[in-house]
Design an enzyme around this catalytic site. Structure first.
Site, PDB file in Angstrom:
ATOM      1  N   SER A   1       0.861  -1.185   0.000  1.00 40.21           N
ATOM      2  CA  SER A   1       0.000   0.000   0.000  1.00 40.21           C
ATOM      3  C   SER A   1       0.900   1.239   0.000  1.00 40.21           C
ATOM      4  O   SER A   1       2.094   1.148   0.341  1.00 40.21           O
ATOM      5  CB  SER A   1      -0.879   0.011   1.247  1.00 40.21           C
TER       6      SER A   1
ATOM      7  N   ASP B   1      -0.535  -1.262  -4.655  1.00 37.56           N
ATOM      8  CA  ASP B   1      -1.994  -1.268  -4.490  1.00 37.56           C
ATOM      9  C   ASP B   1      -2.493   0.182  -4.395  1.00 37.56           C
ATOM     10  O   ASP B   1      -1.910   0.996  -3.676  1.00 37.56           O
ATOM     11  CB  ASP B   1      -2.322  -2.034  -3.195  1.00 37.56           C
ATOM     12  N   HIS B   2      -3.543   0.514  -5.110  1.00 42.82           N
ATOM     13  CA  HIS B   2      -4.183   1.841  -5.054  1.00 42.82           C
ATOM     14  C   HIS B   2      -3.192   3.007  -5.137  1.00 42.82           C
ATOM     15  O   HIS B   2      -3.158   3.856  -4.220  1.00 42.82           O
ATOM     16  CB  HIS B   2      -5.044   1.981  -3.791  1.00 42.82           C
TER      17      HIS B   2
ATOM     18  N   HIS C   1     -11.460  -6.603  -5.269  1.00 45.86           N
ATOM     19  CA  HIS C   1     -11.026  -5.899  -4.052  1.00 45.86           C
ATOM     20  C   HIS C   1     -11.972  -6.257  -2.912  1.00 45.86           C
ATOM     21  O   HIS C   1     -13.104  -6.662  -3.134  1.00 45.86           O
ATOM     22  CB  HIS C   1     -11.018  -4.385  -4.306  1.00 45.86           C
ATOM     23  N   GLY C   2     -11.478  -6.049  -1.684  1.00 47.36           N
ATOM     24  CA  GLY C   2     -12.335  -6.305  -0.520  1.00 47.36           C
ATOM     25  C   GLY C   2     -12.534  -7.790  -0.268  1.00 47.36           C
ATOM     26  O   GLY C   2     -13.644  -8.238   0.030  1.00 47.36           O
ATOM     27  N   GLY C   3     -11.450  -8.561  -0.355  1.00 48.83           N
ATOM     28  CA  GLY C   3     -11.562 -10.020  -0.221  1.00 48.83           C
ATOM     29  C   GLY C   3     -11.833 -10.505   1.187  1.00 48.83           C
ATOM     30  O   GLY C   3     -12.326 -11.624   1.367  1.00 48.83           O
TER      31      GLY C   3
ATOM     32  N   ASN D   1      -7.732  -9.575  -3.739  1.00 49.17           N
ATOM     33  CA  ASN D   1      -6.999  -8.781  -2.744  1.00 49.17           C
ATOM     34  C   ASN D   1      -7.451  -9.097  -1.322  1.00 49.17           C
ATOM     35  O   ASN D   1      -8.649  -9.045  -1.026  1.00 49.17           O
ATOM     36  CB  ASN D   1      -7.261  -7.289  -2.985  1.00 49.17           C
TER      37      ASN D   1
ATOM     38  N   THR E   1      -7.288  -6.838   5.233  1.00 48.20           N
ATOM     39  CA  THR E   1      -7.786  -6.775   6.610  1.00 48.20           C
ATOM     40  C   THR E   1      -7.599  -8.110   7.351  1.00 48.20           C
ATOM     41  O   THR E   1      -7.179  -8.129   8.520  1.00 48.20           O
ATOM     42  CB  THR E   1      -9.286  -6.377   6.597  1.00 48.20           C
TER      43      THR E   1
HETATM   44  P1  13P Z   1      -9.691  -6.102   2.423  1.00 43.09           P
HETATM   45  O1  13P Z   1      -8.929  -5.233   3.373  1.00 43.09           O
HETATM   46  O2  13P Z   1     -11.154  -5.989   2.583  1.00 43.09           O
HETATM   47  O3  13P Z   1      -9.201  -7.512   2.444  1.00 43.09           O
HETATM   48  O4  13P Z   1      -9.417  -5.535   0.939  1.00 43.09           O
HETATM   49  C1  13P Z   1      -8.117  -5.507   0.451  1.00 43.09           C
HETATM   50  C2  13P Z   1      -8.049  -4.785  -0.846  1.00 43.09           C
HETATM   51  O5  13P Z   1      -8.941  -4.830  -1.655  1.00 43.09           O
HETATM   52  C3  13P Z   1      -6.812  -4.032  -1.119  1.00 43.09           C
HETATM   53  O6  13P Z   1      -6.896  -3.270  -2.279  1.00 43.09           O
END
Ligand code: 13P
Length: 292
Positions: A50, A82-83, A208-210, A230, A233
């Protein structure tokens, strides 16, 4: 082997209907756990830093750690940003040895996003590395990116088609109903939209948001064209909880290396479980064959 570009990894994944896990490391040991997990099950892996992690350690340290870990490894390893929101940071990643970068200009109007992404695609092509880009902001909290989940709208498939046809992308991220961070309610994933975007673009999609998605959701997303998944968290929770659990189980132990070993083993187990679930175990050879 040297770090590899994102493009052949995801093309193989899309073709063979598996996904490659992309984890956000927080230190050298978590990177090492990703590579060791991948080696133990012969899987490709994407290590994605990140912007916050880069600001914490600096480009040079992260790139040196990753070069060393990949050089000793027989599995394909991608070092991805990432991002990326800051063009200077993206440029420095490219110059420092990242083998893939994400430009996230999804908060900008479509034409501006296209223009900024086009600039990054040009830089990446000169360096022979991959690019991920996004339209339709993804909600939730990801490091220092905070996007109100209730204000996001699903990506327009026609815009996705225009965007992906105009640019040579290794991965495309869209708002398909997932969110970064812990889900506040049951996610409603737009499976039909994933299928539609994949049909129109043929570009491997990045999910994203796995963290917090069900096994069935992962399987359906992979089947429909998500080739990169991805996870951040989830890793953070295991990182902290494994450390504090060791203390709870061993209150008189003050040997730091014992704590680090417990943390390393817990992270490695998480990474192996996700890679296995995403179907990438045993796929190193197929990826390497596509690199030639
Ligand atoms: P999470 O934090 O929900 O796992 O998402 C990670 C993500 O998509 C990073 O770009």
């Amino acid at each position: 082997m040297p770090l590899v570009s994102l493009e052949p990894v995801l093309k193989t994944a899309l073709r063979d209907k598996f996904a490659v896990a992309a984890f956000n490391p927080v230190d050298y040991a978590s990177m090492k756990a990703m590579v060791r997990a991948a080696e133990e099950i012969d899987s490709p892996v994407i290590i994605q830093s990140s912007a916050k992690t880069i600001r914490y350690y600096g480009h040079a340290a992260l790139a040196a750690w990753m070069r060393e870990l990949a050089a000793d490894s027989a599995v394909p390893v991608v070092l991805h940003l990432d991002h990326g929101k800051d063009m200077q940071m993206i440029r420095t990643c490219i110059d420092s040895g990242w083998t893939s970068v994400m430009i996230d200009a999804s908060d900008k109007p479509f034409e501006e996003n296209l223009q900024l992404t086009g600039q990054v695609v040009e830089w990446a092509a000169q360096a022979g590395i991959g690019v991920e880009a996004e339209i339709g902001e993804i909600g939730g909290v990801e490091e220092d990116l905070v996007v109100d989940e209730d204000s996001v709208t699903l990506t327009d498939p026609e815009e996705a088609e225009r965007f992906c046809k105009a640019l040579d992308l290794s991965a495309f991220a869209a708002q398909i109903g997932t969110a970064h961070g812990n889900y506040r309610r049951e996610p409603s994933v737009a499976f039909d939209l994933i299928a539609d975007i994949n049909r129109r673009t043929g570009t491997p999609m990045a999910l994203h948001g796995g963290t917090g998605l069900s096994e069935d959701t992962f399987r359906r997303c992979i089947e429909l064209g998500c080739a990169k998944i991805n996870i951040s968290t989830n890793l953070k929770h295991v990182f902290i909880d494994s450390f504090t659990q060791f203390k709870a189980d061993n209150p008189n132990n003050y040997e730091p290396l014992n704590y680090l070993s417990a943390q390393f083993d817990a992270l490695k187990a998480l990474f192996k479980a996700k890679m296995t679930l995403f179907g990438s175990a045993g796929k190193s050879a197929a990826v390497l064959a596509s690199i030639g």
